[in-house]
Design an enzyme around this catalytic site. Structure first.
Site, PDB file in Angstrom:
ATOM      1  N   ARG A  58       0.804  -1.224   0.000  1.00 60.25           N
ATOM      2  CA  ARG A  58       0.000   0.000   0.000  1.00 60.25           C
ATOM      3  C   ARG A  58       0.832   1.266   0.000  1.00 60.25           C
ATOM      4  NH1 ARG A  58      -3.623  -1.636   4.293  1.00 60.25           N
ATOM      5  NH2 ARG A  58      -2.426  -3.481   3.863  1.00 60.25           N
ATOM      6  N   LYS A  86      24.873  -8.325  -2.056  1.00 58.33           N
ATOM      7  CA  LYS A  86      25.899  -8.799  -2.984  1.00 58.33           C
ATOM      8  C   LYS A  86      26.475  -7.665  -3.818  1.00 58.33           C
ATOM      9  CE  LYS A  86      23.512 -13.067  -3.796  1.00 58.33           C
ATOM     10  NZ  LYS A  86      22.464 -13.420  -4.724  1.00 58.33           N
ATOM     11  N   ARG A 108      12.131   3.233   0.948  1.00 57.23           N
ATOM     12  CA  ARG A 108      11.890   2.379   2.108  1.00 57.23           C
ATOM     13  C   ARG A 108      13.093   1.464   2.244  1.00 57.23           C
ATOM     14  NH1 ARG A 108       6.576  -0.913   3.698  1.00 57.23           N
ATOM     15  NH2 ARG A 108       6.135   1.206   4.403  1.00 57.23           N
ATOM     16  N   HIS A 136       8.156   6.366  10.052  1.00 54.52           N
ATOM     17  CA  HIS A 136       7.336   6.228   8.853  1.00 54.52           C
ATOM     18  C   HIS A 136       6.468   7.484   8.824  1.00 54.52           C
ATOM     19  CE1 HIS A 136       5.128   4.724   5.588  1.00 54.52           C
ATOM     20  NE2 HIS A 136       4.704   3.570   6.054  1.00 54.52           N
TER      21      HIS A 136
END
Lengths: 308, 429
Positions: A58, A86, A108, A136
């Protein structure tokens, strides 16, 4: 009041006046999403890149829809944690992206502080769409907008935030956001999920769900983040839901017009019973709708208007 | 050539001396200490030390020199250059190199490279367990014969309590101290900073003080059980200090060190996700800082050791959780310790004791004294010199220093090892 920031990294940095401004603007943007043609040219020619190092449905869709409704071009980059390990460093990835001249980067990341790390290194704006256990901010802003719409004010409300506070960046942002806007926040959960020093963020702390929801105007249930927790934070889900799951009987303790919120995704029957989640007090879907409006406002302030 | 250090204030904690004296060095040893002006100058290099403190050479008993294996971070040459530039005449280097110093071949390599470098003396610390894996004991007898002065798996705790018991007993057999990195890995888990107010604000996983303290307590009881020489490395909490103080009061043969960052910084240094302030054990609280200062004053803590841990930008210019633990300290350790003198926490004798005589005693090595006949390891210190820490001027290869830009008062101006001036400040003449 003007909003003059390059980045939106956390609620901790924001002044109440800035929050007010974002909420007012978001409220006015809501109308755009009700039009037959849901688009305005405000950010035409701007490029919004979303970079997600953690799965999200969302939040990411919400940013993308917000950008598109303002006519920005959007580009999504999903990076799995393993390939990032990696491959190149976060800074190198970001510098490569920046070379393609985006206007704002929405990130994020599983590491707390990753957006701050990028913001220091990049010329474009950076929006924190959730960093580790830290913040957040757009979730907190949409929560504020949802409550303000329902209650007409944020001042003097009793807001209960219940559940896994330790692993919740939403809780860290919400506690600070509601406190800054004049609400009184009580957090509740088993002590394994209440990190020490929570009271220094301005919250009242209790291990009793009943105490938290008594006379509450707002009850915010947090998702039990089983994927972040490992073992030893709770005994069984059955016992957790018995002591910390929100059920209809708890609503009688709260104010008559209490509203129920949840940042999603729900663990139905764990932290919240289906009856409550789908009941008349629930504003869970309204939160999602407001998410688009708040993110439109944030993008607008960072890259819209005369600043752009 | 003999040296005459003239007009300085001689401070020697080993003999409780703090007097204006001239000091004569001949054939690498301290040959005489006499009242000012009484030793003739003819045929000697005269070092004007008026206004300076003449101290026994400083000893940093806990550094990481990274050679062999990680020479891009530091070499024995650059690390010991940093040491002498910071006033240290000797360092003890931890065995967590690649390969680990668990065999005489590695010990000899370290000593050979130190000799080639010709800066500070280097005392290698051997590994408690093979590969520092915490499974099997390494060869303490051979390691000691090759030049190892102590044993440690530093960087990792010895998690297995039975292995720790056996290590203490086996070390006792060869009269070697065991230096313990105290950390309960289950409690520290994936923590990256002190668990407290700041970790909550930053959303970073925390390491409570208890993760250190439970292991300090375990090791003290094992020291009591075995009668071995135990030294607790990098003490960071008030709780550890309290247990060590109690153990010493009960007569246990235990010693302990702290590092300058544990009495100079708190967890607030991490704000802004500053990876130069990421160190293990983590920076703690004001209350811990106060306890550590008090423990340095009352002697509960025997030594100040920098835990000099060089890392390059590859390990530090990362997201906080991904960055390596550790900071460099050889070139700031003296200045930060003298801050405690200027603020009145320690007197000068105490400060020099914790930086020189104390570590020499813990390791059982020469030095830490200016007695006639001792090796001429000497540090000249300008106690009142104000200077700005500038990592650009460091001799260390690495730059991971949280004190960059700090203004410190007190600085080494000359470092003498075995009667040889190995470093002196530019412009002295």
């Amino acid at each position: 009041m003007e909003f003059r920031r390059k980045d939106l990294l956390g609620v901790a940095d924001l002044e109440p006046e800035e929050i007010q401004l974002i909420l007012d603007t978001a409220a006015s943007f809501k109308e755009i999403s009700t039009r037959p043609i849901k688009k305005v040219p405000t950010l035409r020619g701007k490029t919004v890149v979303t970079m997600f190092y953690e799965p999200s449905t969302r939040t990411r869709m919400s940013f993308e829809i917000a950008a598109k409704r303002l006519s920005a071009d959007t580009l999504n980059l999903t990076v799995s944690a393993s390939s990032a390990v990696k491959g190149e460093t976060l800074a190198d990835t970001a510098h490569n992206l920046e070379a393609m001249a985006p206007d704002v980067l929405v990130i994020r990341h599983y590491a707390s502080g990753a957006p701050h790390y990028l913001a220091r290194r990049l010329k474009c704006g950076v929006v924190n769409a959730g960093d580790g256990l830290h913040e957040h901010p757009t979730q907190a802003l949409l929560d504020l907008l949802t409550v303000r719409e329902a209650k007409g004010t944020l001042s003097g409300l009793k807001v209960a935030i219940v559940g896994d506070i330790a692993h919740s960046r939403v809780a860290r942002s919400d506690i600070q956001a509601f406190t800054k806007m004049g609400s009184r926040v009580t957090v509740a959960g088993p002590a394994t999920m209440l990190p020490p020093y929570l009271e220094t963020l301005g919250a009242k702390v209790t291990t009793s769900l009943v105490e938290a929801v008594r006379d509450a105007d707002v009850i915010m249930m947090l998702r039990l983040q089983l994927e972040r927790m490992g073992q030893m934070f709770l005994s069984t889900l059955r016992e957790y839901s018995q002591f910390f799951g929100l059920a209809p009987r708890h609503l009688n303790l709260a104010k008559d017009d209490v509203i129920i919120m949840h940042p999603g995704p729900l663990n139905r029957g764990v932290e919240i019973s289906p009856e409550v989640a789908d009941g008349p007090h629930s504003l869970i879907l309204e939160q999602v709708a407001n998410g688009v409006a708040v993110r439109m406002a944030v993008l607008y302030f960072l890259i819209g208007g005369e600043k752009g | 050539m003999s040296l005459l250090i003239k007009g300085g204030l001689v401070v020697d904690p080993s003999t409780h001396l703090e007097d204006p004296l001239d000091l004569l060095v001949e054939q690498g040893k301290i040959a005489a200490l006499e009242p000012p002006g009484s030793i003739p100058e003819e045929g000697r290099r005269v070092i004007a030390a008026a206004g300076l403190v003449v101290a026994p050479g400083l000893i940093d008993m806990h550094v990481h020199l990274r050679e062999p294996g990680e020479e891009y971070k530091e070499t024995i040459c650059t690390g010991t250059r940093a040491a002498v530039q910071g006033g240290f005449t000797a360092v003890a280097c931890m065995p967590n190199t690649k390969p680990v110093n668990d065999t005489t071949a590695v010990t000899r390599l370290i000593l050979d490279q130190a000799k080639v470098a010709g800066n500070a003396r280097v005392y290698p610390v051997g590994a408690v367990s093979l590969g520092s894996k915490g499974e099997a004991l390494s060869e303490y007898g051979d390691l000691k014969a090759a030049g190892v002065v102590a044993l440690s798996d530093d960087g990792h705790p010895v998690s297995n309590s039975m292995l720790m018991r056996r290590a203490l007993e086996y070390a006792k057999t060869f009269d070697l101290p065991v230096i313990s990195h105290c950390e309960d890995l289950q409690l520290s888990a994936d923590g990256v900073m002190h668990e407290g107010k700041v970790s909550l604000q930053l959303g970073l996983k925390g390491v409570p003080g208890a993760a250190e303290e439970v292991m300090v307590y375990r090791d003290l009881t094992l020291a009591a059980l075995t009668g071995a020489r135990l030294h607790i490395a990098h003490v960071s909490t008030a709780g550890s200090v309290a247990i060590i103080r109690l153990a010493k009061a009960m007569g246990l043969a235990v010693s302990a060190e702290t590092a300058p960052h544990y009495f100079s910084l708190t967890d607030a240094a991490v704000l802004g996700y500053n990876t130069h302030a990421k160190v293990n054990p983590p920076l703690r609280t004001e209350m811990d800082v106060r306890s550590i200062k008090e423990a340095l004053r009352d002697g509960t803590l025997d030594a100040v050791a920098s835990d000099h841990a060089p890392h390059s930008s590859l390990e530090k210019e990362l997201e906080f959780a991904a960055a390596a633990f550790g900071l460099i300290g050889l070139e700031t350790s003296l200045g930060l310790t003298l801050k405690l003198v200027h603020e009145g926490t320690l007197n000068l004798i105490q400060a020099i004791e914790r930086l020189s005589t104390g570590p020499a005693r813990v390791l059982g090595v020469a030095g830490g004294t200016l007695e006639v006949g001792s090796p001429a390891d000497i540090t000249l210190i300008d106690l009142n010199r104000e200077w700005t820490v500038d990592v650009g001027t460091f001799a260390s290869k690495s730059r991971n220093c949280p004190f960059d830009g700090w203004i410190l008062k007190g600085k080494a101006v000359m470092t003498i090892v075995g009667g040889k001036v190995v470093w002196e400040e530019e412009g002295r003449g």
